[in-house]
Design a protein around this motif. Structure first.
Motif, PDB file in Angstrom:
ATOM      1  N   ALA A 161       0.827  -1.302   0.193  1.00  0.00           N
ATOM      2  CA  ALA A 161      -0.008  -0.117  -0.349  1.00  0.00           C
ATOM      3  C   ALA A 161       1.090   1.198  -0.155  1.00  0.00           C
ATOM      4  O   ALA A 161       0.138   2.111  -0.763  1.00  0.00           O
ATOM      5  N   ALA A 162       1.794   0.932   0.210  1.00  0.00           N
ATOM      6  CA  ALA A 162       2.817   2.176   0.375  1.00  0.00           C
ATOM      7  C   ALA A 162       3.040   2.702  -0.653  1.00  0.00           C
ATOM      8  O   ALA A 162       4.156   4.095  -1.034  1.00  0.00           O
ATOM      9  N   LEU A 163       3.122   2.008  -1.739  1.00  0.00           N
ATOM     10  CA  LEU A 163       3.665   2.544  -3.247  1.00  0.00           C
ATOM     11  C   LEU A 163       2.759   3.292  -3.979  1.00  0.00           C
ATOM     12  O   LEU A 163       1.927   3.334  -3.785  1.00  0.00           O
ATOM     13  N   THR A 164       3.220   4.065  -4.479  1.00  0.00           N
ATOM     14  CA  THR A 164       2.681   4.788  -5.099  1.00  0.00           C
ATOM     15  C   THR A 164       1.670   4.613  -7.137  1.00  0.00           C
ATOM     16  O   THR A 164       2.689   3.994  -7.358  1.00  0.00           O
ATOM     17  N   PRO A 165       0.983   5.533  -7.049  1.00  0.00           N
ATOM     18  CA  PRO A 165       1.197   5.184  -8.450  1.00  0.00           C
ATOM     19  C   PRO A 165       1.953   5.356  -9.695  1.00  0.00           C
ATOM     20  O   PRO A 165       2.579   4.832 -10.838  1.00  0.00           O
ATOM     21  N   GLU A 166       2.784   6.648  -8.803  1.00  0.00           N
ATOM     22  CA  GLU A 166       4.162   6.332  -9.769  1.00  0.00           C
ATOM     23  C   GLU A 166       5.307   5.384 -10.043  1.00  0.00           C
ATOM     24  O   GLU A 166       6.056   5.030 -10.723  1.00  0.00           O
ATOM     25  N   ALA A 179       8.079   0.998 -12.495  1.00  0.00           N
ATOM     26  CA  ALA A 179       8.213  -0.757 -12.492  1.00  0.00           C
ATOM     27  C   ALA A 179       7.639  -1.326 -13.623  1.00  0.00           C
ATOM     28  O   ALA A 179       8.435  -2.089 -14.177  1.00  0.00           O
ATOM     29  N   ILE A 180       6.674  -0.910 -13.978  1.00  0.00           N
ATOM     30  CA  ILE A 180       5.949  -1.317 -15.678  1.00  0.00           C
ATOM     31  C   ILE A 180       5.983  -1.190 -15.993  1.00  0.00           C
ATOM     32  O   ILE A 180       6.804  -2.108 -17.446  1.00  0.00           O
ATOM     33  N   GLY A 181       6.766  -0.082 -16.141  1.00  0.00           N
ATOM     34  CA  GLY A 181       8.060   0.641 -17.737  1.00  0.00           C
ATOM     35  C   GLY A 181       9.020  -0.397 -17.722  1.00  0.00           C
ATOM     36  O   GLY A 181       9.263  -0.411 -18.663  1.00  0.00           O
ATOM     37  N   ALA A 182       9.011  -0.012 -17.615  1.00  0.00           N
ATOM     38  CA  ALA A 182      10.965  -1.332 -16.586  1.00  0.00           C
ATOM     39  C   ALA A 182      10.785  -2.477 -17.800  1.00  0.00           C
ATOM     40  O   ALA A 182      11.539  -3.078 -18.188  1.00  0.00           O
TER      41      ALA A 182
END
Length: 42
Positions: A15-20, A25-28
């Motif tokens: 839950a601490a992960l931001t949308p950014e 991560a998805i981009g990488a």
């Protein structure tokens, strides 16, 4: 030890992960997946 060709990448989401953070991560994963031709290009 993992058999050749059977390696996996594990990720942990929380839950601490931001949308950014998630976009980064998805981009990488997309970039490397396409470079290695292991991810379909649309």
């Amino acid at each position: 030890m993992v058999a050749k060709g059977k390696a996996r990448i594990r990720t942990i989401m929380n839950a601490a992960l931001t949308p950014e953070d998630l976009d980064f991560a998805i981009g990488a994963f997309e970039k490397i997946g396409k470079e290695l031709a292991i991810l379909a290009q649309h």
